[in-house]
Design a protein around this motif. Structure first.
Motif, PDB file in Angstrom:
ATOM      1  N   LEU A   1     -22.166  65.866  17.095  1.00 43.62           N
ATOM      2  CA  LEU A   1     -22.908  66.512  16.217  1.00 43.62           C
ATOM      3  C   LEU A   1     -22.682  67.883  16.011  1.00 43.62           C
ATOM      4  CD1 LEU A   1     -26.219  64.620  16.306  1.00 43.62           C
ATOM      5  CD2 LEU A   1     -24.175  64.210  14.775  1.00 43.62           C
ATOM      6  N   GLN A   2     -22.399  68.648  17.274  1.00 41.21           N
ATOM      7  CA  GLN A   2     -22.098  69.972  17.372  1.00 41.21           C
ATOM      8  C   GLN A   2     -20.880  70.336  16.695  1.00 41.21           C
ATOM      9  OE1 GLN A   2     -25.223  70.177  21.209  1.00 41.21           O
ATOM     10  NE2 GLN A   2     -23.545  71.437  21.297  1.00 41.21           N
ATOM     11  N   ASP A   3     -19.881  69.457  17.232  1.00 41.56           N
ATOM     12  CA  ASP A   3     -18.490  69.479  16.622  1.00 41.56           C
ATOM     13  C   ASP A   3     -18.497  69.373  15.110  1.00 41.56           C
ATOM     14  OD1 ASP A   3     -17.637  70.134  19.170  1.00 41.56           O
ATOM     15  OD2 ASP A   3     -16.686  68.072  19.412  1.00 41.56           O
ATOM     16  N   SER A   4     -19.228  68.401  14.616  1.00 37.92           N
ATOM     17  CA  SER A   4     -19.179  68.201  13.436  1.00 37.92           C
ATOM     18  C   SER A   4     -19.709  69.717  12.392  1.00 37.92           C
ATOM     19  CB  SER A   4     -20.124  67.127  12.754  1.00 37.92           C
ATOM     20  OG  SER A   4     -19.457  65.778  13.155  1.00 37.92           O
ATOM     21  N   PHE A   5     -20.751  70.067  13.029  1.00 40.04           N
ATOM     22  CA  PHE A   5     -21.477  71.398  12.590  1.00 40.04           C
ATOM     23  C   PHE A   5     -20.236  72.613  12.861  1.00 40.04           C
ATOM     24  CE2 PHE A   5     -24.041  75.087  13.664  1.00 40.04           C
ATOM     25  CZ  PHE A   5     -24.801  75.239  12.670  1.00 40.04           C
ATOM     26  N   ALA A   6     -19.762  72.587  13.799  1.00 38.93           N
ATOM     27  CA  ALA A   6     -18.868  73.747  14.042  1.00 38.93           C
ATOM     28  C   ALA A   6     -17.591  73.743  13.248  1.00 38.93           C
ATOM     29  CB  ALA A   6     -18.509  73.894  15.472  1.00 38.93           C
TER      30      ALA A   6
ATOM     31  N   SER B   1     -26.529  59.223   7.993  1.00 38.43           N
ATOM     32  CA  SER B   1     -25.658  59.375   8.792  1.00 38.43           C
ATOM     33  C   SER B   1     -25.806  61.097   9.429  1.00 38.43           C
ATOM     34  CB  SER B   1     -24.336  59.609   7.854  1.00 38.43           C
ATOM     35  OG  SER B   1     -23.426  60.326   8.738  1.00 38.43           O
ATOM     36  N   PHE B   2     -26.048  61.062  10.807  1.00 38.44           N
ATOM     37  CA  PHE B   2     -26.365  62.377  11.326  1.00 38.44           C
ATOM     38  C   PHE B   2     -25.277  63.260  11.176  1.00 38.44           C
ATOM     39  CE2 PHE B   2     -29.982  61.607  14.668  1.00 38.44           C
ATOM     40  CZ  PHE B   2     -30.634  61.007  13.766  1.00 38.44           C
ATOM     41  N   SER B   3     -23.885  62.632  11.250  1.00 37.08           N
ATOM     42  CA  SER B   3     -22.659  63.759  11.261  1.00 37.08           C
ATOM     43  C   SER B   3     -22.784  64.463   9.965  1.00 37.08           C
ATOM     44  CB  SER B   3     -21.451  62.883  11.559  1.00 37.08           C
ATOM     45  OG  SER B   3     -21.160  61.920  10.398  1.00 37.08           O
ATOM     46  N   ASP B   4     -23.067  63.615   8.698  1.00 39.42           N
ATOM     47  CA  ASP B   4     -23.063  64.219   7.486  1.00 39.42           C
ATOM     48  C   ASP B   4     -24.096  65.147   7.294  1.00 39.42           C
ATOM     49  OD1 ASP B   4     -22.328  64.134   4.471  1.00 39.42           O
ATOM     50  OD2 ASP B   4     -24.452  63.356   4.267  1.00 39.42           O
ATOM     51  N   LEU B   5     -25.527  65.091   7.923  1.00 40.46           N
ATOM     52  CA  LEU B   5     -26.428  66.175   7.868  1.00 40.46           C
ATOM     53  C   LEU B   5     -26.111  67.303   8.616  1.00 40.46           C
ATOM     54  CD1 LEU B   5     -29.725  63.875   8.737  1.00 40.46           C
ATOM     55  CD2 LEU B   5     -29.017  64.876   6.285  1.00 40.46           C
ATOM     56  N   TRP B   6     -25.518  67.217   9.646  1.00 39.32           N
ATOM     57  CA  TRP B   6     -24.745  68.408  10.565  1.00 39.32           C
ATOM     58  C   TRP B   6     -23.865  69.118   9.607  1.00 39.32           C
ATOM     59  CZ3 TRP B   6     -28.728  65.928  12.788  1.00 39.32           C
ATOM     60  CH2 TRP B   6     -29.374  66.745  13.849  1.00 39.32           C
TER      61      TRP B   6
END
Length: 324
Positions: free
Chosen positions: A42-47, A263-268
């Motif tokens: 998730l941190q990678d998706s955000f970054a 989807s958590f990755s989408d939210l991040w």
């Protein structure tokens, strides 16, 4: 040109750069605070999304990370710690951390990810105009998502009539989530067995109670403490032969049977867009709080085999991902 004259010219040039331009060259500082553990994916998706928007950690952005590891007793202290660092903005997930940060500062902008019941919990005034210093992306979408979770369990277990619900009453969302799942269960004619656990030492007794009641399946709410111990919960569910449904894929990756939810990755990724807007001058009070738009069904086939379950082909066809 002599070196002394050259250095003098450099100094004059720097002096003539507007103060605003020089300020823009200073890295912006974010605080990142999660109620649970670090999640590299998730941190990678955000970054990654931040980089697409021009914010690169180590260049024009620094991030101070804090994780409560599912412990409610340290949340307030960590929130105050980040506020004391005088960061430009705080990104926080989930509801317990969001509430702690909101209580710790009324001035530093906050972008929340995956929080629930924001109006009831006092995080915002309204979805359209949050007011104050808080905005972001909520996790919950109302009781209908819980109805979908229970319906999916019934597809795998058509005869199930009793479902246990594992929840942490220390979570501020405990009561509204229970109310929502009760509504969903009533619509399906399913009896619920509410099992409350405040700490891991209570897991064994909760599963023993489920066995005594003869429940046919288990629904585990999203909660930082339960998330930290998701692998143990998955092992206990398999040991007690109880198929489990979860609200996010992290539990399924740890061995839970199925998950359905946002989807958590989408939210991040979407949260990074909020950060970009705020760092460029937008006020959280005027950035509408958004709800999930992308949902995913994930099934762990290895766990299905361990439980001697056959997943219907129609359900497999609808799954966004199967793990084996």
């Amino acid at each position: 040109m002599k070196r002394r004259a050259f250095m003098s010219l450099l100094g004059m040039a720097a002096a003539n750069v507007p103060l605003s331009s020089r300020a823009q060259q200073q890295p912006r500082r974010l605080g990142y605070f999660a109620s649970g553990t670090a999640n590299v994916s998730l941190q990678d998706s955000f970054a990654k999304r931040l980089r697409e928007l021009g914010w690169i950690e180590g260049q024009n952005l620094t991030i101070d990370y804090r994780f409560a590891e599912g412990r409610n007793d340290v949340i307030s202290g960590l929130a105050n710690e980040l506020v004391g660092l005088r960061v430009d903005l705080i990104v926080t997930s989930a509801t317990p951390a969001a509430l702690a940060v909101k209580n710790a500062t009324q001035t530093i902008p906050i972008v929340g990810i995956g929080f629930d019941n924001p109006i009831e919990n006092g995080l915002i005034a309204s979805f359209a105009r949050p007011g104050g210093n808080f905005t972001g992306l909520t996790y919950g979408v109302g009781p209908e998502v819980f109805g979908k979770d229970l319906e999916l369990l019934r597809e795998v277990l058509p005869e199930v009539r009793s479902i246990a619900v594992l929840s942490n009453p220390a979570n501020p969302n405990h009561a509204p989530m229970i109310n929502n799942v009760v509504i969903a269960a009533q619509a399906l004619g399913v009896r619920l067995s509410i099992q409350e656990v405040r700490e891991p030492i209570e897991f064994d007794s909760a599963f023993a109670a489920m066995a005594n009641e003869g429940v046919g399946a288990l629904f585990i709410f999203g909660d930082p403490m339960l998330g930290v111990h998701r692998a143990r919960l998955a092992d206990l569910a398999v040991k007690h032969k109880v198929p489990s449904m979860h609200t996010n894929r992290l539990h399924v990756e740890a061995g839970g049977l199925m998950s359905y939810g946002p989807s958590f990755s989408d939210l991040w990724r979407r949260a990074a867009t909020y950060v970009d807007k705020v760092l460029k001058g937008a006020r959280p009070a005027e950035l509408p709080v958004e709800q999930p738009t992308t949902f995913e069904l994930v099934i762990n086939l290895r766990t299905a085999r361990a439980l001697a379950l056959t997943i219907p082909s129609t359900l497999l066809a609808r799954a966004d991902e199967t793990l084996d």
